[in-house]
Design a protein around this motif. Structure first.
Motif, PDB file in Angstrom:
ATOM      1  N   ARG A  15     -25.355  12.551  20.308  1.00 51.72           N
ATOM      2  CA  ARG A  15     -24.990  11.193  20.704  1.00 51.72           C
ATOM      3  C   ARG A  15     -25.257  10.969  22.180  1.00 51.72           C
ATOM      4  NH1 ARG A  15     -19.730   9.140  17.644  1.00 51.72           N
ATOM      5  NH2 ARG A  15     -20.355   7.327  18.840  1.00 51.72           N
ATOM      6  N   THR A  16     -26.225  11.705  22.691  1.00 49.04           N
ATOM      7  CA  THR A  16     -26.576  11.483  24.087  1.00 49.04           C
ATOM      8  C   THR A  16     -27.556  10.318  24.208  1.00 49.04           C
ATOM      9  OG1 THR A  16     -28.310  13.142  23.877  1.00 49.04           O
ATOM     10  CG2 THR A  16     -26.238  13.876  24.810  1.00 49.04           C
ATOM     11  N   LYS A  17     -28.136   9.952  23.077  1.00 49.78           N
ATOM     12  CA  LYS A  17     -29.159   8.889  23.127  1.00 49.78           C
ATOM     13  C   LYS A  17     -28.562   7.544  22.695  1.00 49.78           C
ATOM     14  CE  LYS A  17     -33.518   7.158  22.122  1.00 49.78           C
ATOM     15  NZ  LYS A  17     -33.959   6.352  23.239  1.00 49.78           N
ATOM     16  N   PHE A  18     -28.870   6.511  23.469  1.00 52.01           N
ATOM     17  CA  PHE A  18     -28.453   5.157  23.100  1.00 52.01           C
ATOM     18  C   PHE A  18     -29.678   4.336  22.727  1.00 52.01           C
ATOM     19  CE2 PHE A  18     -24.984   6.743  25.576  1.00 52.01           C
ATOM     20  CZ  PHE A  18     -23.868   6.251  24.908  1.00 52.01           C
ATOM     21  N   TYR A  19     -29.534   3.533  21.684  1.00 51.99           N
ATOM     22  CA  TYR A  19     -30.644   2.711  21.223  1.00 51.99           C
ATOM     23  C   TYR A  19     -30.404   1.251  21.563  1.00 51.99           C
ATOM     24  CZ  TYR A  19     -32.293   6.706  18.535  1.00 51.99           C
ATOM     25  OH  TYR A  19     -32.764   7.936  18.178  1.00 51.99           O
ATOM     26  N   LYS A  20     -31.504   0.502  21.642  1.00 53.94           N
ATOM     27  CA  LYS A  20     -31.410  -0.952  21.672  1.00 53.94           C
ATOM     28  C   LYS A  20     -31.598  -1.422  20.219  1.00 53.94           C
ATOM     29  CE  LYS A  20     -31.348  -3.155  25.046  1.00 53.94           C
ATOM     30  NZ  LYS A  20     -30.151  -3.661  25.783  1.00 53.94           N
ATOM     31  N   ILE A  21     -31.017  -2.554  19.904  1.00 52.46           N
ATOM     32  CA  ILE A  21     -31.101  -3.027  18.511  1.00 52.46           C
ATOM     33  C   ILE A  21     -32.558  -3.187  18.068  1.00 52.46           C
ATOM     34  CG2 ILE A  21     -30.589  -5.011  17.002  1.00 52.46           C
ATOM     35  CD1 ILE A  21     -27.898  -5.238  18.589  1.00 52.46           C
ATOM     36  N   ARG A  22     -33.418  -3.627  18.966  1.00 50.48           N
ATOM     37  CA  ARG A  22     -34.825  -3.836  18.555  1.00 50.48           C
ATOM     38  C   ARG A  22     -35.562  -2.523  18.269  1.00 50.48           C
ATOM     39  NH1 ARG A  22     -35.006  -5.023  23.977  1.00 50.48           N
ATOM     40  NH2 ARG A  22     -36.035  -3.377  25.182  1.00 50.48           N
ATOM     41  N   GLU A  23     -34.993  -1.383  18.717  1.00 55.24           N
ATOM     42  CA  GLU A  23     -35.636  -0.082  18.453  1.00 55.24           C
ATOM     43  C   GLU A  23     -35.291   0.485  17.073  1.00 55.24           C
ATOM     44  OE1 GLU A  23     -35.878   2.574  22.384  1.00 55.24           O
ATOM     45  OE2 GLU A  23     -33.865   1.845  21.998  1.00 55.24           O
ATOM     46  N   PHE A  66     -29.107   8.159  12.289  1.00 57.60           N
ATOM     47  CA  PHE A  66     -27.940   7.558  12.939  1.00 57.60           C
ATOM     48  C   PHE A  66     -28.399   6.802  14.170  1.00 57.60           C
ATOM     49  CE2 PHE A  66     -26.262  11.341  10.884  1.00 57.60           C
ATOM     50  CZ  PHE A  66     -25.212  10.779  10.172  1.00 57.60           C
ATOM     51  N   ILE A  67     -27.639   5.780  14.512  1.00 63.01           N
ATOM     52  CA  ILE A  67     -27.932   5.124  15.784  1.00 63.01           C
ATOM     53  C   ILE A  67     -26.645   4.931  16.555  1.00 63.01           C
ATOM     54  CG2 ILE A  67     -30.015   3.849  15.157  1.00 63.01           C
ATOM     55  CD1 ILE A  67     -27.764   1.447  14.984  1.00 63.01           C
ATOM     56  N   GLN A  68     -26.813   4.782  17.841  1.00 63.76           N
ATOM     57  CA  GLN A  68     -25.694   4.553  18.726  1.00 63.76           C
ATOM     58  C   GLN A  68     -26.111   3.441  19.686  1.00 63.76           C
ATOM     59  OE1 GLN A  68     -22.887   7.677  20.420  1.00 63.76           O
ATOM     60  NE2 GLN A  68     -24.699   7.825  21.678  1.00 63.76           N
ATOM     61  N   VAL A  69     -25.307   2.405  19.736  1.00 60.71           N
ATOM     62  CA  VAL A  69     -25.680   1.240  20.548  1.00 60.71           C
ATOM     63  C   VAL A  69     -24.488   0.818  21.402  1.00 60.71           C
ATOM     64  CG1 VAL A  69     -26.568  -1.132  20.477  1.00 60.71           C
ATOM     65  CG2 VAL A  69     -27.169   0.450  18.642  1.00 60.71           C
ATOM     66  N   LYS A  70     -24.764   0.420  22.661  1.00 57.05           N
ATOM     67  CA  LYS A  70     -23.714  -0.133  23.524  1.00 57.05           C
ATOM     68  C   LYS A  70     -23.786  -1.650  23.478  1.00 57.05           C
ATOM     69  CE  LYS A  70     -24.221   3.135  26.999  1.00 57.05           C
ATOM     70  NZ  LYS A  70     -24.282   3.600  28.386  1.00 57.05           N
ATOM     71  N   GLY A  71     -22.631  -2.316  23.469  1.00 54.34           N
ATOM     72  CA  GLY A  71     -22.658  -3.768  23.457  1.00 54.34           C
ATOM     73  C   GLY A  71     -21.261  -4.349  23.321  1.00 54.34           C
ATOM     74  N   VAL A  72     -21.230  -5.638  22.967  1.00 55.45           N
ATOM     75  CA  VAL A  72     -19.931  -6.302  22.800  1.00 55.45           C
ATOM     76  C   VAL A  72     -19.911  -7.081  21.495  1.00 55.45           C
ATOM     77  CG1 VAL A  72     -19.475  -6.542  25.279  1.00 55.45           C
ATOM     78  CG2 VAL A  72     -20.720  -8.344  24.057  1.00 55.45           C
ATOM     79  N   GLY A  83     -27.019  -7.308  24.552  1.00 58.06           N
ATOM     80  CA  GLY A  83     -27.561  -7.902  25.770  1.00 58.06           C
ATOM     81  C   GLY A  83     -28.880  -8.612  25.501  1.00 58.06           C
ATOM     82  N   ASP A  84     -29.560  -8.186  24.402  1.00 58.54           N
ATOM     83  CA  ASP A  84     -30.823  -8.837  24.039  1.00 58.54           C
ATOM     84  C   ASP A  84     -30.804  -9.353  22.605  1.00 58.54           C
ATOM     85  OD1 ASP A  84     -32.177  -8.197  26.494  1.00 58.54           O
ATOM     86  OD2 ASP A  84     -32.323  -6.124  25.775  1.00 58.54           O
ATOM     87  N   ASN A  85     -30.299  -8.498  21.680  1.00 59.85           N
ATOM     88  CA  ASN A  85     -30.329  -8.844  20.258  1.00 59.85           C
ATOM     89  C   ASN A  85     -28.952  -8.689  19.639  1.00 59.85           C
ATOM     90  OD1 ASN A  85     -33.074  -7.432  21.041  1.00 59.85           O
ATOM     91  ND2 ASN A  85     -33.512  -8.914  19.425  1.00 59.85           N
ATOM     92  N   VAL A  86     -28.855  -9.231  18.405  1.00 62.82           N
ATOM     93  CA  VAL A  86     -27.572  -9.190  17.701  1.00 62.82           C
ATOM     94  C   VAL A  86     -27.757  -8.467  16.369  1.00 62.82           C
ATOM     95  CG1 VAL A  86     -25.782 -10.592  16.584  1.00 62.82           C
ATOM     96  CG2 VAL A  86     -26.784 -11.334  18.757  1.00 62.82           C
TER      97      VAL A  86
END
Ligand code: ADP
Ligand code: MG
Length: 698
Positions: A43-51, A58-64, A86-89
């Protein structure tokens, strides 16, 4: 600290402690620390939703969370939240605990979400994501290698899922830090550049980074395998010092006459080598405990007979034990045929031996006039006593339990030499562990002139072609086995299967042109024997059977083995069955029938069978597919097979290294008296509490 009860650990308490004990046998802090994760997720890697794409497990994303609402009715009711990076939902969805989750989620608050992405209508979503509040970036809560622990349903429903275990591990480590004593000698740690125990335990639960995790795993695997090997080799040394062995001093008339006048063929190089190995064991005054591995048809029976003849030359009795009546009878018959007019008194003892014959056997065993006794489990009965038993041969030993073997030890004043034989090759790593205290001989050469068996896979809807093929082979004078699976759970069903199969065959292969024998577990021994004899004498062309014919049956003219419902058999069983053919000079075939619908694993098993005839290769594949714990022979072997971290299918190299080191240490310090080795003695004693005394029983 390590022996402290788990219930006193912060956050555990008596109720959860009881569940941990019940479900995982964990009562102390040490036991908890030795409960290792079964996997890790980086879980050291963070993804953006578009990736996000479908290849990511598994994915891990930061956001609100920007908004949330409960939608749907009844069972379709769910909580849906929009998560913005911050970019996608993307959508987060909960089907259970809706009210509770809704109450705890905060809008516009930084979260890290984690889970397996699924796609729906071109949109990515996470169902029941893991959610962590990002209180402070620097905090270690996010961006780490997460351990996953196996937990039971009962544990999960009591809030004891993997995450909870992780928390307990954290408390355990806090409690024990700096107080964990080393369990390997320092010189060994230095020499092998191993990680110290405490560091390894910390990192196995909370890896600093992937390379450190690998070193921690290596240290713990090495230790686990090393102590098992040290223990087994130590027992072997002990046994060899404790028990004197019978000495078979000379090679006399029985052996020589047989060798020069009766041997129907030249021995293979491997047979000769193995006989020499065994011969050496019977001269050194130590009790022999040897495993003879050799693929099906490699001629183990001949080796057993020749060693038995040497025992007789020295005035000793010999016995051969087989797991089934069919096999015992067959050994008996082939031994009778081989020895011809040699003055050897050979008798057969099975469950169906008549009372008068039994009495004769008991009497002759005691007065020494019976030289060689061949039989089944019936040999184990206490009433079977020998005058001077010199050697016990146990055929297809994986069919016997350890305890049953132990009973043969007590049949003689001095323990007899023991030769166990198996045609179910087991991977080397497993042999080293299950039979680690035995010496091993291998017959790795088949008698000359054997053509490799050709194996084909047919789907059930090609049955007509199969029948065509069988008829062609019968026309050439060959004989055919057709085997149906044995269904353990239901003997009735099993029988029905066979009966139906038989009926179908009767139609396809009508009398008087074709004769069919049928053998199954429900037949009385005499009837079974009669059916086998009809086939042996070529009165029938087809033998329909359940797996009772699996081991040992030797009919060289049978050249086709058809296996029905192949998907129901394990690999080693299939290999055994196939070994029934390919014993004569003709080209032999094995036809694997299966339904069209196959599971991935069944398909791999079948492909393995088609691809190779090599028993060891098959055994390795079997271990990869099923894991060592399920392999035939390991369960009854009784070895406490709860390896906590090592995997015999993957850690062969570490195992070999560990065994070599154990051997080296015992060579220079056999009693482990050197002060630098005192940790070894301490650990062996601790292990002894957990393992049975293998030396005296295998
Ligand atoms: P397994 O190792 O599977 O128990 P067997 O002992 O049943 O094998 O031997 C298989 C067959 O090979 C038997 O018919 C046996 O007589 C024959 N055989 C054994 N050794 C030789 C040899 N050296 N040359 C030719 N045939 C042999
Ligand atoms: Mg055999």
């Amino acid at each position: 600290m390590l022996e402290q009860e788990i219930k006193f650990l912060p956050g555990v308490g008596p109720k959860r402690a009881a569940i941990l004990t019940q479900e995982l046998k964990i009562t102390t802090v040490a036991e908890l620390l030795y409960y290792f994760p079964y996997k890790y997720v980086d879980r050291t890697k963070f993804y953006k939703i578009r990736e996000i794409n479908e290849t990511l497990p598994f994915i891990q994303v930061k956001g609100v969370i920007t908004n949330m609402e409960v939608v749907g009715e009844g069972r379709a009711q769910r909580l849906v939240a929009n998560f913005y990076d911050g970019d996608n939902v993307m959508e987060l969805v909960w089907f259970r605990g809706i009210k509770f989750v809704k109450g705890t989620l905060k809008k516009k608050f930084p979260y890290v979400i984690f889970g397996k992405p699924t796609e729906f209508n071109g949109k990515w979503k996470l169902v029941h994501p893991e959610l962590e509040e990002v209180v402070e970036e620097a905090e270690k809560k996010v961006g780490y290698i997460q351990p996953f622990y196996n937990t039971s349903e009962k544990m999960k429903s009591n809030f004891l899922a993997s995450k909870a275990i992780q928390k307990f591990q954290h408390s355990a480590i806090q409690l024990c830090k700096g107080k964990i004593t080393e369990t390997l000698p320092l010189w060994l740690i230095d020499q092998l550049k191993l990680m110290p125990l405490e560091t390894a335990l910390v990192n196995i639960h909370f890896p600093f980074d992937p390379p450190t995790l690998r070193r921690a795993e290596y240290r713990l695997k090495f230790e686990e395998l090393f102590y098992i090997q040290l223990k087994l080799l130590h027992l072997k040394h002990e046994r060899q010092n404790k028990f004197k062995g019978q000495i078979f001093k000379k090679v006399g008339t029985f052996f020589n006459t047989f060798f020069h006048n009766h041997l129907p063929f030249e021995l293979t190089g491997a047979q000769k080598r193995v006989i020499r190995e065994i011969r050496k064991d019977t001269l050194n005054g130590k009790q022999m405990n040897r495993l003879l591995q050799g693929d099906v048809g490699s001629g183990k029976t001949m080796v057993a007979l020749m060693i038995s003849l040497i025992a007789m030359d020295n005035g000793f009795q010999a016995c051969m034990m087989a797991p089934t009546e069919i096999l015992a009878v067959q050994h008996y018959q082939s031994v009778l045929k081989l020895i011809g007019d040699l003055p050897v008194n050979v008798r057969l003892l099975t469950g169906s031996t008549k009372k008068s014959e039994r009495l004769t056997i008991h009497k002759q065993l005691l007065d020494g006039s019976l030289n060689l006794l061949i039989g089944t489990h019936a040999l184990l009965e206490d009433i079977v006593e020998f005058k001077n038993l010199g050697i016990v041969v146990i055929d297809e030993q994986h069919r016997f339990g350890v305890m049953q073997r132990a009973r043969m030890w007590r049949k003689s004043f001095l323990p007899p030499h023991v030769l166990v034989m198996t045609a179910t090759p087991i991977p080397r790593t497993l042999a080293m562990t299950v039979y680690g205290d035995l010496d091993v001989s291998v017959i790795d050469e088949l008698p000359p002139g054997r053509k490799p068996i050709r194996t084909f896979h047919y789907y059930d809807n090609h049955r007509a072609e199969l029948y065509q093929f069988i008829k062609k082979e019968i026309a050439l004078g060959r004989q055919i086995y057709i085997v149906f699976p044995l269904i353990k759970e239901s003997e009735k069903l099993d029988f029905k299967n066979l009966e139906e199969g038989y009926e179908q065959l009767r139609i396809a292969f009508p009398l008087p042109q074709y004769n069919i024998s049928m053998v199954h577990g429900k037949l009385k021994a005499a009837a079974k024997d009669q059916e086998m004899q009809r086939f042996k004498n070529k009165e029938t062309q087809i033998l329909v059977a359940t797996t009772v014919i699996e081991v040992g049956v030797d009919i060289p003219n049978a050249s086709v083995m058809v296996i029905e419902s192949t998907e129901r058999f394990g690999l080693s069983q299939l290999h055994q069955l196939r070994g029934r053919v390919g014993r004569g000079a003709d080209q032999s075939y094995c036809i694997l029938m299966s339904s069209v619908k196959l599971s991935h694993e069944s398909r791999q098993r079948i492909n393995t069978m088609v691809a190779t005839n090599d028993g060891f290769e098959i055994a390795e594949a079997d271990m990869r597919l099923r894991g060592p714990g399920d392999l035939e022979g390991t369960q009854q072997s009784g070895l406490a097979f709860d390896l906590r971290i090592s995997n015999l299918a993957k850690d062969g190299q570490i195992l070999q290294y560990a065994r070599d080191l154990a051997e080296m240490i015992l060579a220079t310090d056999p009693l482990l008296l050197d002060p630098k080795n005192h940790i070894l003695t301490r650990q062996l004693l601790a292990l002894r509490k957990n393992l049975l005394n293998w030396g005296a029983i295998s």
